[in-house]
Design a protein around this motif. Structure first.
Motif, PDB file in Angstrom:
ATOM      1  N   PRO A  85     -78.612 -35.411 -22.821  1.00  0.00           N
ATOM      2  CA  PRO A  85     -79.774 -35.142 -23.679  1.00  0.00           C
ATOM      3  C   PRO A  85     -79.352 -34.731 -25.086  1.00  0.00           C
ATOM      4  CG  PRO A  85     -79.419 -33.333 -22.149  1.00  0.00           C
ATOM      5  CD  PRO A  85     -78.472 -34.418 -21.740  1.00  0.00           C
ATOM      6  N   GLU A  86     -80.212 -35.011 -26.058  1.00  0.00           N
ATOM      7  CA  GLU A  86     -79.949 -34.567 -27.422  1.00  0.00           C
ATOM      8  C   GLU A  86     -80.376 -33.120 -27.544  1.00  0.00           C
ATOM      9  OE1 GLU A  86     -81.125 -35.531 -32.086  1.00  0.00           O
ATOM     10  OE2 GLU A  86     -81.648 -36.967 -30.504  1.00  0.00           O
ATOM     11  N   ARG A  87     -79.424 -32.244 -27.816  1.00  0.00           N
ATOM     12  CA  ARG A  87     -79.707 -30.817 -27.964  1.00  0.00           C
ATOM     13  C   ARG A  87     -78.497 -30.128 -28.585  1.00  0.00           C
ATOM     14  NH1 ARG A  87     -79.890 -29.060 -21.533  1.00  0.00           N
ATOM     15  NH2 ARG A  87     -77.833 -29.872 -20.942  1.00  0.00           N
ATOM     16  N   ALA A  88     -78.776 -29.113 -29.395  1.00  0.00           N
ATOM     17  CA  ALA A  88     -77.711 -28.361 -30.044  1.00  0.00           C
ATOM     18  C   ALA A  88     -77.333 -27.122 -29.257  1.00  0.00           C
ATOM     19  CB  ALA A  88     -78.128 -27.966 -31.455  1.00  0.00           C
ATOM     20  N   SER A  89     -78.135 -26.753 -28.272  1.00  0.00           N
ATOM     21  CA  SER A  89     -77.825 -25.604 -27.428  1.00  0.00           C
ATOM     22  C   SER A  89     -77.712 -26.052 -25.976  1.00  0.00           C
ATOM     23  CB  SER A  89     -78.908 -24.530 -27.549  1.00  0.00           C
ATOM     24  OG  SER A  89     -78.631 -23.447 -26.668  1.00  0.00           O
ATOM     25  N   LEU A  90     -76.586 -25.699 -25.358  1.00  0.00           N
ATOM     26  CA  LEU A  90     -76.379 -26.007 -23.940  1.00  0.00           C
ATOM     27  C   LEU A  90     -76.707 -24.810 -23.057  1.00  0.00           C
ATOM     28  CD1 LEU A  90     -72.980 -27.944 -24.169  1.00  0.00           C
ATOM     29  CD2 LEU A  90     -75.319 -28.788 -24.525  1.00  0.00           C
ATOM     30  N   VAL A  91     -77.180 -23.725 -23.668  1.00  0.00           N
ATOM     31  CA  VAL A  91     -77.479 -22.501 -22.937  1.00  0.00           C
ATOM     32  C   VAL A  91     -78.805 -22.667 -22.191  1.00  0.00           C
ATOM     33  CG1 VAL A  91     -77.932 -20.026 -23.114  1.00  0.00           C
ATOM     34  CG2 VAL A  91     -76.207 -21.097 -24.588  1.00  0.00           C
ATOM     35  N   GLU A  92     -78.790 -22.364 -20.900  1.00  0.00           N
ATOM     36  CA  GLU A  92     -79.980 -22.455 -20.059  1.00  0.00           C
ATOM     37  C   GLU A  92     -80.199 -21.131 -19.340  1.00  0.00           C
ATOM     38  OE1 GLU A  92     -79.407 -25.683 -17.359  1.00  0.00           O
ATOM     39  OE2 GLU A  92     -79.102 -27.173 -18.947  1.00  0.00           O
ATOM     40  N   PRO A  93     -81.416 -20.857 -18.876  1.00  0.00           N
ATOM     41  CA  PRO A  93     -81.667 -19.622 -18.125  1.00  0.00           C
ATOM     42  C   PRO A  93     -80.746 -19.507 -16.921  1.00  0.00           C
ATOM     43  CG  PRO A  93     -83.738 -20.687 -18.714  1.00  0.00           C
ATOM     44  CD  PRO A  93     -82.654 -21.652 -19.077  1.00  0.00           C
ATOM     45  N   GLY A  94     -80.184 -18.330 -16.740  1.00  0.00           N
ATOM     46  CA  GLY A  94     -79.309 -18.087 -15.596  1.00  0.00           C
ATOM     47  C   GLY A  94     -77.876 -18.522 -15.802  1.00  0.00           C
ATOM     48  N   LEU A  95     -77.557 -19.063 -16.957  1.00  0.00           N
ATOM     49  CA  LEU A  95     -76.187 -19.517 -17.209  1.00  0.00           C
ATOM     50  C   LEU A  95     -75.298 -18.320 -17.514  1.00  0.00           C
ATOM     51  CD1 LEU A  95     -74.282 -21.984 -17.607  1.00  0.00           C
ATOM     52  CD2 LEU A  95     -74.924 -21.927 -20.028  1.00  0.00           C
ATOM     53  N   ALA A  96     -74.298 -18.101 -16.686  1.00  0.00           N
ATOM     54  CA  ALA A  96     -73.392 -16.968 -16.866  1.00  0.00           C
ATOM     55  C   ALA A  96     -72.261 -17.335 -17.816  1.00  0.00           C
ATOM     56  CB  ALA A  96     -72.819 -16.540 -15.510  1.00  0.00           C
ATOM     57  N   GLY A  97     -71.683 -16.316 -18.419  1.00  0.00           N
ATOM     58  CA  GLY A  97     -70.529 -16.529 -19.280  1.00  0.00           C
ATOM     59  C   GLY A  97     -70.733 -15.961 -20.666  1.00  0.00           C
ATOM     60  N   THR A  98     -69.643 -15.803 -21.385  1.00  0.00           N
ATOM     61  CA  THR A  98     -69.686 -15.298 -22.760  1.00  0.00           C
ATOM     62  C   THR A  98     -70.286 -16.348 -23.673  1.00  0.00           C
ATOM     63  OG1 THR A  98     -67.689 -13.964 -22.393  1.00  0.00           O
ATOM     64  CG2 THR A  98     -68.290 -14.437 -24.679  1.00  0.00           C
ATOM     65  N   ARG A  99     -71.290 -15.958 -24.431  1.00  0.00           N
ATOM     66  CA  ARG A  99     -71.924 -16.901 -25.350  1.00  0.00           C
ATOM     67  C   ARG A  99     -70.938 -17.321 -26.437  1.00  0.00           C
ATOM     68  NH1 ARG A  99     -74.852 -17.094 -21.621  1.00  0.00           N
ATOM     69  NH2 ARG A  99     -77.115 -16.797 -21.594  1.00  0.00           N
ATOM     70  N   LEU A 100     -71.038 -18.595 -26.829  1.00  0.00           N
ATOM     71  CA  LEU A 100     -70.099 -19.185 -27.775  1.00  0.00           C
ATOM     72  C   LEU A 100     -70.851 -20.069 -28.760  1.00  0.00           C
ATOM     73  CD1 LEU A 100     -67.100 -20.022 -28.594  1.00  0.00           C
ATOM     74  CD2 LEU A 100     -67.387 -21.906 -26.962  1.00  0.00           C
ATOM     75  N   VAL A 101     -70.466 -20.003 -30.031  1.00  0.00           N
ATOM     76  CA  VAL A 101     -70.936 -20.948 -31.037  1.00  0.00           C
ATOM     77  C   VAL A 101     -69.724 -21.686 -31.601  1.00  0.00           C
ATOM     78  CG1 VAL A 101     -71.892 -21.183 -33.363  1.00  0.00           C
ATOM     79  CG2 VAL A 101     -73.039 -19.716 -31.691  1.00  0.00           C
ATOM     80  N   VAL A 102     -69.815 -23.011 -31.636  1.00  0.00           N
ATOM     81  CA  VAL A 102     -68.820 -23.843 -32.298  1.00  0.00           C
ATOM     82  C   VAL A 102     -69.545 -24.533 -33.452  1.00  0.00           C
ATOM     83  CG1 VAL A 102     -67.154 -25.725 -32.085  1.00  0.00           C
ATOM     84  CG2 VAL A 102     -67.623 -24.250 -30.113  1.00  0.00           C
ATOM     85  N   ALA A 103     -69.104 -24.289 -34.676  1.00  0.00           N
ATOM     86  CA  ALA A 103     -69.774 -24.856 -35.849  1.00  0.00           C
ATOM     87  C   ALA A 103     -68.735 -25.422 -36.797  1.00  0.00           C
ATOM     88  CB  ALA A 103     -70.613 -23.788 -36.554  1.00  0.00           C
ATOM     89  N   GLY A 104     -69.148 -26.366 -37.606  1.00  0.00           N
ATOM     90  CA  GLY A 104     -68.213 -26.948 -38.559  1.00  0.00           C
ATOM     91  C   GLY A 104     -68.769 -28.195 -39.182  1.00  0.00           C
ATOM     92  N   THR A 105     -67.881 -29.090 -39.582  1.00  0.00           N
ATOM     93  CA  THR A 105     -68.274 -30.329 -40.245  1.00  0.00           C
ATOM     94  C   THR A 105     -67.524 -31.507 -39.664  1.00  0.00           C
ATOM     95  OG1 THR A 105     -66.620 -29.926 -41.971  1.00  0.00           O
ATOM     96  CG2 THR A 105     -68.875 -29.240 -42.448  1.00  0.00           C
ATOM     97  N   VAL A 106     -68.085 -32.688 -39.863  1.00  0.00           N
ATOM     98  CA  VAL A 106     -67.399 -33.956 -39.595  1.00  0.00           C
ATOM     99  C   VAL A 106     -67.185 -34.620 -40.947  1.00  0.00           C
ATOM    100  CG1 VAL A 106     -67.513 -36.209 -38.468  1.00  0.00           C
ATOM    101  CG2 VAL A 106     -68.490 -34.188 -37.337  1.00  0.00           C
ATOM    102  N   VAL A 107     -65.925 -34.930 -41.276  1.00  0.00           N
ATOM    103  CA  VAL A 107     -65.605 -35.580 -42.545  1.00  0.00           C
ATOM    104  C   VAL A 107     -64.807 -36.846 -42.283  1.00  0.00           C
ATOM    105  CG1 VAL A 107     -65.607 -33.390 -43.810  1.00  0.00           C
ATOM    106  CG2 VAL A 107     -63.457 -34.269 -42.886  1.00  0.00           C
ATOM    107  N   SER A 108     -64.818 -37.735 -43.258  1.00  0.00           N
ATOM    108  CA  SER A 108     -64.038 -38.968 -43.178  1.00  0.00           C
ATOM    109  C   SER A 108     -62.601 -38.696 -43.587  1.00  0.00           C
ATOM    110  CB  SER A 108     -64.647 -40.026 -44.104  1.00  0.00           C
ATOM    111  OG  SER A 108     -64.445 -39.658 -45.463  1.00  0.00           O
ATOM    112  N   THR A 109     -61.735 -39.676 -43.404  1.00  0.00           N
ATOM    113  CA  THR A 109     -60.345 -39.531 -43.838  1.00  0.00           C
ATOM    114  C   THR A 109     -60.232 -39.495 -45.359  1.00  0.00           C
ATOM    115  OG1 THR A 109     -60.058 -41.932 -43.640  1.00  0.00           O
ATOM    116  CG2 THR A 109     -59.352 -40.577 -41.771  1.00  0.00           C
ATOM    117  N   ALA A 110     -61.330 -39.802 -46.053  1.00  0.00           N
ATOM    118  CA  ALA A 110     -61.386 -39.658 -47.511  1.00  0.00           C
ATOM    119  C   ALA A 110     -62.029 -38.329 -47.903  1.00  0.00           C
ATOM    120  CB  ALA A 110     -62.160 -40.815 -48.132  1.00  0.00           C
ATOM    121  N   CYS A 111     -62.191 -37.432 -46.947  1.00  0.00           N
ATOM    122  CA  CYS A 111     -62.704 -36.079 -47.186  1.00  0.00           C
ATOM    123  C   CYS A 111     -64.186 -36.025 -47.528  1.00  0.00           C
ATOM    124  CB  CYS A 111     -61.912 -35.376 -48.282  1.00  0.00           C
ATOM    125  SG  CYS A 111     -60.198 -35.107 -47.849  1.00  0.00           S
TER     126      CYS A 111
END
Length: 223
Positions: A85-111
């Motif tokens: 599914p298209e979604r930016a959050s994989l967190v669901e009710p009842g999901l155990a574990g330390t919360r994590l955010v991964v953020a950044g950019t996608v760039v080309s080889t030409a920057c």
């Protein structure tokens, strides 16, 4: 797979992209651009409108060196499921574990930031288990007009023979698919994992309300 890269042993006249990525959090953007020469001076700088990561700002977009130094590919592994599914959050009710955010950019080889790049993530849960029946901890998203992405999830657990990691496929519009994995710094199992690569380490940027904040810049081919 060897843990070293032949490029690291080659004497270069300027800093490579890998070196700049490692220095990115320590050096301000003007010094990074100067290290690569004036031809990168037009690369877009982070702006105040970038989304906050809660625990610190993202590293500057790294400069590229010889135009072919894209993010290293890695094996897909046995647990990929197409059609997430298209979604930016994989967190669901009842999901155990330390919360994590991964953020950044996608760039080309030409920057240049890659708009509407596809990122498809999948991972184990906090106990090291994959959901192979549905789409738990699986999802895809697209970068914004400035090539930025942000994923909300949990820190994956460890299963036998591997260190902690997150799988991802990244594809620029009209570009080839990059399949790779992201790793966590300071994990004891990194040294025992036969496919671990330090170039794929996430950068810790802090914590916010118990959520671990990290960043990573993907460099992809666009054709």
């Amino acid at each position: 797979m060897p843990d070293t890269d032949p490029d690291d042993a080659r004497e270069e006249p300027r800093l490579s992209r890998r070196q700049l990525v490692r220095l990115g959090l320590a050096l301000p953007l003007p010094y990074l651009l100067a290290a690569c020469g004036s031809d990168e001076a037009s690369a877009p700088a982070p702006t105040a409108s970038q989304p906050s990561t809660g625990g610190g700002s993202l590293a500057p977009t790294p400069a590229c060196d010889d135009g072919d130094d894209s993010t290293p590919p890695q094996t897909e592994g046995p647990y990929f499921t197409p059609g997430s599914p298209e979604r930016a959050s994989l967190v669901e009710p009842g999901l155990a574990g330390t919360r994590l955010v991964v953020a950044g950019t996608v760039v080309s080889t030409a920057c240049q930031p890659v708009r509407r790049a596809l990122l498809d993530f999948w991972q184990a849960d906090g106990t090291g288990e994959y959901d192979n029946q549905g789409f738990r901890l699986r999802g895809h998203q697209f970068t914004d007009d400035q090539g930025r992405y942000r994923l909300e999830t949990v820190v994956p657990g460890i299963y036998s023979g591997r260190t902690r990691h997150i799988h991802v496929k990244v594809q620029a519009p009209q570009g080839p698919v990059l399949t790779t994995q992201l790793y966590f710094p300071d994990e004891a199992a990194n040294g025992r994992d036969r496919i671990f690569r330090r170039e794929l380490l996430l950068t810790d940027t802090g914590r916010s309300g118990g959520t671990r904040q990290t960043s990573f810049t993907f460099v992809v081919r666009t054709a």
